[in-house]
Structure formats: C-alpha cells, structure tokens
Design an enzyme around this catalytic site. Structure first.
Site, mmCIF file in Angstrom:
data_model
loop_
_atom_site.group_PDB
_atom_site.id
_atom_site.type_symbol
_atom_site.label_atom_id
_atom_site.label_comp_id
_atom_site.label_asym_id
_atom_site.label_seq_id
_atom_site.Cartn_x
_atom_site.Cartn_y
_atom_site.Cartn_z
ATOM 1 C CB THR A 82 -0.903 0.008 1.255
ATOM 2 O OG1 THR A 82 -1.488 1.287 1.419
ATOM 3 C CG2 THR A 82 -0.107 -0.292 2.530
ATOM 4 C CG ASP A 83 -1.123 4.996 -0.994
ATOM 5 O OD1 ASP A 83 -1.666 4.359 -0.056
ATOM 6 O OD2 ASP A 83 -1.726 5.865 -1.655
ATOM 7 C CD GLU A 84 -3.467 3.306 4.196
ATOM 8 O OE1 GLU A 84 -3.400 3.297 5.424
ATOM 9 O OE2 GLU A 84 -4.500 3.013 3.557
ATOM 10 C CE LYS B 122 0.142 -4.638 2.908
ATOM 11 N NZ LYS B 122 -0.228 -5.986 2.376
HETATM 12 P P1 NAD Z 1 -9.519 -7.658 2.097
HETATM 13 O O1 NAD Z 1 -9.519 -7.357 3.566
HETATM 14 O O2 NAD Z 1 -10.744 -7.427 1.295
HETATM 15 O O3 NAD Z 1 -9.121 -9.200 1.881
HETATM 16 C C1 NAD Z 1 -8.080 -9.815 2.579
HETATM 17 C C2 NAD Z 1 -8.199 -11.315 2.373
HETATM 18 O O4 NAD Z 1 -7.127 -11.934 3.098
HETATM 19 C C3 NAD Z 1 -9.514 -11.910 2.898
HETATM 20 O O5 NAD Z 1 -10.049 -12.795 1.935
HETATM 21 C C4 NAD Z 1 -9.083 -12.651 4.149
HETATM 22 O O6 NAD Z 1 -9.885 -13.790 4.418
HETATM 23 C C5 NAD Z 1 -7.655 -13.048 3.807
HETATM 24 N N1 NAD Z 1 -6.851 -13.256 5.010
HETATM 25 C C6 NAD Z 1 -6.779 -12.454 6.110
HETATM 26 N N2 NAD Z 1 -5.972 -13.003 7.034
HETATM 27 C C7 NAD Z 1 -5.507 -14.178 6.510
HETATM 28 C C8 NAD Z 1 -4.663 -15.201 6.997
HETATM 29 N N3 NAD Z 1 -4.111 -15.124 8.214
HETATM 30 N N4 NAD Z 1 -4.395 -16.269 6.191
HETATM 31 C C9 NAD Z 1 -4.952 -16.342 4.955
HETATM 32 N N5 NAD Z 1 -5.790 -15.416 4.458
HETATM 33 C C10 NAD Z 1 -6.064 -14.346 5.220
HETATM 34 O O7 NAD Z 1 -8.279 -6.869 1.513
HETATM 35 P P2 NAD Z 1 -8.112 -6.116 0.109
HETATM 36 O O8 NAD Z 1 -8.676 -4.766 0.242
HETATM 37 O O9 NAD Z 1 -8.560 -7.009 -0.980
HETATM 38 O O10 NAD Z 1 -6.516 -5.970 0.085
HETATM 39 C C11 NAD Z 1 -5.694 -6.993 -0.475
HETATM 40 C C12 NAD Z 1 -4.248 -6.597 -0.328
HETATM 41 O O11 NAD Z 1 -4.016 -5.355 -0.972
HETATM 42 C C13 NAD Z 1 -3.804 -6.405 1.127
HETATM 43 O O12 NAD Z 1 -2.506 -6.916 1.262
HETATM 44 C C14 NAD Z 1 -3.825 -4.907 1.331
HETATM 45 O O13 NAD Z 1 -2.871 -4.503 2.303
HETATM 46 C C15 NAD Z 1 -3.442 -4.427 -0.066
HETATM 47 N N6 NAD Z 1 -3.957 -3.089 -0.402
HETATM 48 C C16 NAD Z 1 -5.300 -2.828 -0.370
HETATM 49 C C17 NAD Z 1 -5.758 -1.567 -0.722
HETATM 50 C C18 NAD Z 1 -7.229 -1.241 -0.737
HETATM 51 O O14 NAD Z 1 -7.587 -0.092 -1.012
HETATM 52 N N7 NAD Z 1 -8.135 -2.189 -0.482
HETATM 53 C C19 NAD Z 1 -4.859 -0.564 -1.090
HETATM 54 C C20 NAD Z 1 -3.498 -0.855 -1.086
HETATM 55 C C21 NAD Z 1 -3.053 -2.132 -0.770
HETATM 56 P P1 TYD Z 2 -10.756 3.851 4.347
HETATM 57 O O1 TYD Z 2 -11.711 3.430 3.278
HETATM 58 O O2 TYD Z 2 -10.847 3.212 5.689
HETATM 59 O O3 TYD Z 2 -9.296 3.702 3.729
HETATM 60 P P2 TYD Z 2 -7.864 4.212 4.296
HETATM 61 O O4 TYD Z 2 -7.976 4.525 5.721
HETATM 62 O O5 TYD Z 2 -7.009 3.007 4.055
HETATM 63 O O6 TYD Z 2 -7.482 5.382 3.430
HETATM 64 O O7 TYD Z 2 -10.898 5.417 4.560
HETATM 65 C C1 TYD Z 2 -10.748 6.321 3.485
HETATM 66 C C2 TYD Z 2 -10.849 7.722 4.042
HETATM 67 O O8 TYD Z 2 -12.186 7.947 4.521
HETATM 68 C C3 TYD Z 2 -9.942 7.961 5.248
HETATM 69 O O9 TYD Z 2 -9.440 9.292 5.173
HETATM 70 C C4 TYD Z 2 -10.854 7.808 6.454
HETATM 71 C C5 TYD Z 2 -12.202 8.281 5.914
HETATM 72 N N1 TYD Z 2 -13.391 7.611 6.497
HETATM 73 C C6 TYD Z 2 -14.455 8.387 6.960
HETATM 74 O O10 TYD Z 2 -14.426 9.635 6.901
HETATM 75 N N2 TYD Z 2 -15.559 7.745 7.449
HETATM 76 C C7 TYD Z 2 -15.637 6.382 7.526
HETATM 77 O O11 TYD Z 2 -16.662 5.847 8.023
HETATM 78 C C8 TYD Z 2 -14.533 5.606 7.042
HETATM 79 C C9 TYD Z 2 -14.581 4.110 7.108
HETATM 80 C C10 TYD Z 2 -13.436 6.272 6.530
#
Ligand code: NAD
Ligand code: TYD
Length: 355
Positions: free
Chosen positions: A135-137, A164
C-alpha cells in the site's frame, strides 16, 4: 511465459482485490493453475468467486498463513512456481482497535510465505517470483503538495501501515540477502464491486441505501487517491509478467479527492440512481470524531510504471463510482449478507464511540 503451464499461488483471493485478481488470472490464463489460499476471515467471501468456482484451472485452499507448519506441508506438496501475496488484515480502523492481528497476519504471515517459497525454490527457476501487494500508506502522510515516489522514505503512522511497511522490508531483505526473486507494488485506495462495506465508498453506498447517517471523520478534509480495482488488476498482471525482479512499482488512480467531496459526489449519484429528491442523501452526512493519527493526504506518482511498462489507469473516478454503485444496487443480497453478524457488531461498537 503466459503460454507455459505454471502453478501460481494467490493468497487472500477471497477478499476484495484478490477475488478480482483470481478471476482475471483464471479466465485469461488457462495454462496456469491458480490456487487461492485464504483463511476466510470476515473479509473473505467465496461468493465473490462464484463465476469461476468450477473452472478446471482453479482450486481453493482454506488455510491460515500464520500457521507455518500447515503452509510448509502445502508448499512441499503443491510446489507453486510463483506467489502473488494479498492476504492481509487491511482496515486501518481495526488496526487501531487491535494491532496484534495485523502483526500476526501481515508480518509473521508474510515471513512464513517467504520461508516456504524459499525452501522449495533453492534452485530458482527463471520465473519463480514472489510478488508482494502493498500500500502507499507505508510512505506516511503528505501535505497539500507532492507525491509518493518509489524513492520516498517509509514513514508508516498506523498499526496497519506499520505492519505493511514491515512486510515490505522483509520481502526486500530476502532479495538482498538471499537473491530471492521478489516484486513489490504499492498502490492507492482501491474501490469497485465486492469491497467489504467497512471501507469508505461501500460504507457510504450501503448507508445511503438504508438511509443511515454517513459518518465523515473530522472535517472530511483528508485526501485519498482512488484506484479502480480492475485497473489495479491490470497493473498487477503487467508487473507480475514483465516487472524487473527486486523492483518496487507505485500504482495510482490519478483521482485525488477530499473525503467530503467524495461523499457529496456519492450522494449526488445515488439520488439520481434511486430517484430520490436531489440533496436528500447529503442530509444524512454526519461529521464524527476524527480517526486517531489520521493521515492527511495520499497521492501517488506512478510515472515509473508508465515509463517502464506502459501502464496507466483507464477509468475516471466518476465512471468507476457509477459502475460501483450499479454493482451494489444489483447485489443488495450480497451487501445484506456481509453486513450482518460480526460486521454489525463491529459497526455498532466502532461508530458508537465516534458519534
Ligand atoms: P480484504 O480485507 O478485502 O481481503 C483480505 C483477504 O485476506 C480476505 O479474503 C481474508 O480472508 C484473507 N486473510 C486475512 N488473514 C488471513 C490469513 N491469516 N491467512 C490467509 N488469508 C487471510 O483486503 P483487500 O482490500 O482485498 O486488500 C488486499 C491486499 O491489498 C492487502 O494486502 C492490502 O494490504 C493491499 N492493499 C489494499 C488496498 C485497498 O484499497 N483495499 C490498497 C493498497 C493495498
Ligand atoms: P478507508 O476506506 O478506511 O481507507 P484508508 O484509511 O485506508 O485510506 O478510509 C478512506 C478515508 O475515509 C480515510 O481518510 C478515512 C475516511 N473515512 C471516513 O471519513 N468515514 C468512515 O466511516 C470511514 C470508514 C473512513
């Protein structure tokens, strides 16, 4: 490489991004056997994969990446030739409430996968590769200007981003120490169908549908860059096949927006789709107490990926939001199912403290 028979492990394939990626690989690469390994936590949902569940080149394995022994046995039996690692605890607010699960899955789980893959790739073949999705975080928080590049120093500020960052460092250390074949990408906030409604966009859509308050943290001034999930998948496909081992690639959506503006846009689009009076959803907006340590702004410079591999996002935020809303409106049963049970408990506790 895409023509040859390969066995690929995708972890976290029942989650949001993972399920889009698994479907893409299963459909596009019939020569690959795709194993989806997932523990099925609250965020994992096999319904996301219904369209490919019976495909001959797809197999599901329920397993926990924290369990090293189980993982090792599986690796020694199946001997995957490549890994794309997405399994993670992924929600910042949950990491603030309970960081331990994040360290276990995101740090220890990643180390376990690295060790297992390393043990079976001692004679690394040309295209053994361990692709870590991050992630960019990890880069921290920006002011009003500037962008994260691949050279930006790490400065994680939540337990989620710290976990991460830690996993990124471990993956990179395997490259330098053991010449282990790795790739890493760091992307911005994804959105699209099948995202669990604890993240901002699906939460707001769900609450508008149910005419519940729309919680905006602080003043809603925080800025995120939004990446259409299918654009992320196309970038992963490119990096997996053509990326240079050892490299990191940033992936962004070129769609920055303040949270309050995004929520207002969702309100406008939903009023249109639901034939509600213009302005009626916006009345549900509720400013609640801010997230502790709330990162102000994320923005990604993805020019390296564009220069090296020719990738660019294809979907504008407005179009992506329209498609996302349409999906949630046509899949209200999915939304209802995942919004019950454990999630409801989390939601009530979390937002009770904020109002
Ligand atoms: P998500 O939470 O929707 O899915 C995560 C999956 O991992 C789930 O299916 C869960 O069952 C599985 N999981 C959790 N713990 C586990 C374990 N101990 N063993 C096996 N499986 C396990 O997440 P996502 O949003 O699809 O994100 C996927 C990846 O991308 C993550 O690594 C996250 O850090 C990264 N990412 C997500 C975002 C975003 O905006 N969603 C942005 C940047 C990076
Ligand atoms: P989120 O979807 O949790 O992603 P991330 O924290 O990884 O960026 O949140 C996106 C943005 O929205 C973040 O600045 C927090 C804000 N936010 C709210 O204002 N209200 C909410 O209920 C949630 C879940 C997030």
């Amino acid at each position: 490489m895409a023509d040859s028979k390969k066995t690929i492990l995708i972890t976290g394939g029942a989650g949001f991004i993972g399920s889009h990626l698994v479907k893409h690989f299963v459909n596009k690469y019939p020569n690959y056997t795709i194993y989806n390994l997932d523990v099925l936590s609250y965020a994992g949902n096999l319904e996301n994969l219904q369209s490919i569940q019976n495909a001959p080149n797809y197999k599901f394995v329920k397993a926990d990446i924290v369990n090293y022994e189980g993982l090792k046995t599986w690796f020694e039996t199946i001997r995957p030739e490549a890994v794309i690692h997405l399994a993670a605890e992924s929600h910042v607010d949950r990491s603030i409430a309970d960081p331990t699960a994040f360290i276990k899955t995101n740090v220890l789980g990643t180390l376990n996968l690295l060790l297992c893959a390393k043990s079976i790739w001692s004679d690394a073949a040309d295209w053994n590769r361990f692709y870590h999705i991050s992630t960019d975080e990890v880069y921290g928080s920006l002011g009003e200007d500037g962008y994260f590049t691949e050279q930006t120093s790490y400065d994680p500020r939540s337990p989620y981003s710290a976990s991460k960052a830690s996993s990124d460092h471990l993956v990179r250390s395997f490259f330098h120490t053991y010449h282990f074949p790795i790739l890493i990408s760091n992307c911005s906030n994804n959105y699209g169908p099948n995202q669990f409604p604890e993240k901002l966009i699906p939460l707001i859509i769900n609450n508008i549908l149910n005419q519940k308050p729309l919680p905006v943290y602080g003043k809603g001034e925080n800025v995120r860059d939004w990446l259409w999930v299918e654009d992320h998948v196309s970038a992963i496909d490119l990096i997996f096949h053509k990326g240079i081992l050892g490299q990191t690639y940033n992936i962004g959506g070129a769609s920055e927006m303040k949270n309050i503006d995004l929520v207002l846009l969702l309100c406008e689009l939903m009023d249109e789709k639901l034939n509600r009076l213009k302005g009626s959803s916006a009345k549900l907006i509720h400013f609640v107490s801010d997230r502790p340590g709330h990162d102000h702004r994320y923005a990604i410079d993805f020019s390296y990926l564009t220069q090296q591999l020719g990738w660019k996002p294809s979907c504008s935020l407005r179009d992506g939001l329209q498609k996302t809303i349409d999906w949630y409106l046509s899949n209200s049963e999915w939304l209802q199912k995942v919004s019950s049970g454990d999630y409801l408990k989390y939601y009530e506790q979390h937002y009770l403290q904020r109002v």
